[in-house]
Design a protein around this motif. Structure first.
Motif, PDB file in Angstrom:
ATOM      1  N   GLN A 191      28.919  56.395  21.929  1.00  0.00           N
ATOM      2  CA  GLN A 191      29.506  55.925  23.189  1.00  0.00           C
ATOM      3  C   GLN A 191      28.531  54.989  23.897  1.00  0.00           C
ATOM      4  N   LEU A 192      27.272  55.350  23.900  1.00  0.00           N
ATOM      5  CA  LEU A 192      26.246  54.513  24.528  1.00  0.00           C
ATOM      6  C   LEU A 192      26.132  53.178  23.806  1.00  0.00           C
ATOM      7  N   ASN A 193      26.151  53.227  22.469  1.00  0.00           N
ATOM      8  CA  ASN A 193      26.077  52.004  21.670  1.00  0.00           C
ATOM      9  C   ASN A 193      27.235  51.077  22.010  1.00  0.00           C
ATOM     10  N   ARG A 194      28.436  51.620  22.115  1.00  0.00           N
ATOM     11  CA  ARG A 194      29.617  50.827  22.474  1.00  0.00           C
ATOM     12  C   ARG A 194      29.456  50.251  23.879  1.00  0.00           C
ATOM     13  N   ARG A 206      27.008  47.349  23.717  1.00  0.00           N
ATOM     14  CA  ARG A 206      27.662  46.168  23.123  1.00  0.00           C
ATOM     15  C   ARG A 206      28.609  45.526  24.130  1.00  0.00           C
ATOM     16  N   PHE A 207      29.339  46.357  24.868  1.00  0.00           N
ATOM     17  CA  PHE A 207      30.262  45.832  25.878  1.00  0.00           C
ATOM     18  C   PHE A 207      29.510  45.033  26.942  1.00  0.00           C
ATOM     19  N   VAL A 208      28.422  45.580  27.434  1.00  0.00           N
ATOM     20  CA  VAL A 208      27.637  44.890  28.463  1.00  0.00           C
ATOM     21  C   VAL A 208      27.042  43.594  27.915  1.00  0.00           C
ATOM     22  N   VAL A 209      26.493  43.638  26.702  1.00  0.00           N
ATOM     23  CA  VAL A 209      25.913  42.431  26.095  1.00  0.00           C
ATOM     24  C   VAL A 209      26.983  41.358  25.909  1.00  0.00           C
ATOM     25  N   TRP A 210      28.119  41.741  25.329  1.00  0.00           N
ATOM     26  CA  TRP A 210      29.203  40.778  25.095  1.00  0.00           C
ATOM     27  C   TRP A 210      29.677  40.161  26.409  1.00  0.00           C
ATOM     28  N   LYS A 252      37.334  43.117  19.861  1.00  0.00           N
ATOM     29  CA  LYS A 252      37.909  43.778  18.682  1.00  0.00           C
ATOM     30  C   LYS A 252      36.911  43.862  17.539  1.00  0.00           C
ATOM     31  N   LYS A 253      36.236  42.768  17.257  1.00  0.00           N
ATOM     32  CA  LYS A 253      35.385  42.695  16.066  1.00  0.00           C
ATOM     33  C   LYS A 253      33.988  43.270  16.262  1.00  0.00           C
ATOM     34  N   TRP A 254      33.536  43.376  17.495  1.00  0.00           N
ATOM     35  CA  TRP A 254      32.167  43.856  17.681  1.00  0.00           C
ATOM     36  C   TRP A 254      32.073  45.008  18.677  1.00  0.00           C
ATOM     37  N   VAL A 255      32.574  44.823  19.884  1.00  0.00           N
ATOM     38  CA  VAL A 255      32.382  45.836  20.932  1.00  0.00           C
ATOM     39  C   VAL A 255      33.042  47.164  20.566  1.00  0.00           C
ATOM     40  N   PHE A 256      34.323  47.122  20.209  1.00  0.00           N
ATOM     41  CA  PHE A 256      35.064  48.357  19.965  1.00  0.00           C
ATOM     42  C   PHE A 256      35.286  48.635  18.475  1.00  0.00           C
ATOM     43  N   ALA A 257      34.628  47.887  17.611  1.00  0.00           N
ATOM     44  CA  ALA A 257      34.779  48.097  16.170  1.00  0.00           C
ATOM     45  C   ALA A 257      34.168  49.446  15.794  1.00  0.00           C
ATOM     46  N   ALA A 258      34.805  50.104  14.856  1.00  0.00           N
ATOM     47  CA  ALA A 258      34.272  51.383  14.354  1.00  0.00           C
ATOM     48  C   ALA A 258      32.959  51.123  13.642  1.00  0.00           C
TER      49      ALA A 258
END
Length: 141
Positions: A77-80, A83-87, A130-136
């Motif tokens: 969750q933290l990793n996501r 990524r969200f903040v960076v994006w 889709k491809k980076w922030v929330f990707a599995a």
């Protein structure tokens, strides 16, 4: 229908854009309100974008990409979240650059510039989300 576009992607794109409409409404209303109060337009953009960004993370995690489940580990969750903040920081940088270009260099009004920049960044935001922030993990779904 194009072969590489699945129904799931279409539904995600529609949901993403519905969430995006709400984010944009929050962003745009706060931006114009801050301008009305005399806030410098780039500062107004940072504040307004931040408000929309928080809404975006919460709603897209839960409804668009279904990543709001409690079964995901805290590190994931933290990793996501990171990524969200960076994006979104990258998108904010692009937004500020484009706003300044339209407003300062090309003489377009602040509100019209905001509309143009918003249109330009929507597809880029969906693709990166889709491809980076929330990707599995390990997947480029």
């Amino acid at each position: 229908m194009v072969k590489w576009v699945s129904k799931k992607v279409i539904v995600q794109f529609i949901t993403f854009n519905l969430v995006g409409l709400l984010n944009t409404a929050i962003d745009f209303m706060l931006y114009t309100l801050l301008l009305w109060f005399g806030t410098y337009y780039l500062i107004a953009q940072i504040i307004a974008y931040g408000a929309g960004m928080i809404n975006s993370f919460l709603l897209n995690s839960r409804y668009t990409f279904h990543k709001g489940d409690t079964l995901v580990s805290k590190p994931r969750q933290l990793n996501r979240g990171v990524r969200f903040v960076v994006w979104n920081a990258l998108l904010l940088g692009l937004t500020l650059l484009l706003l300044a270009a339209f407003t300062e260099w090309w003489g377009v009004g602040e509100v019209i510039s905001k509309v143009i920049v918003t249109v330009v960044t929507v597809a880029l935001n969906f693709y990166g989300s889709k491809k980076w922030v929330f990707a599995a993990s390990g997947s480029r779904a």
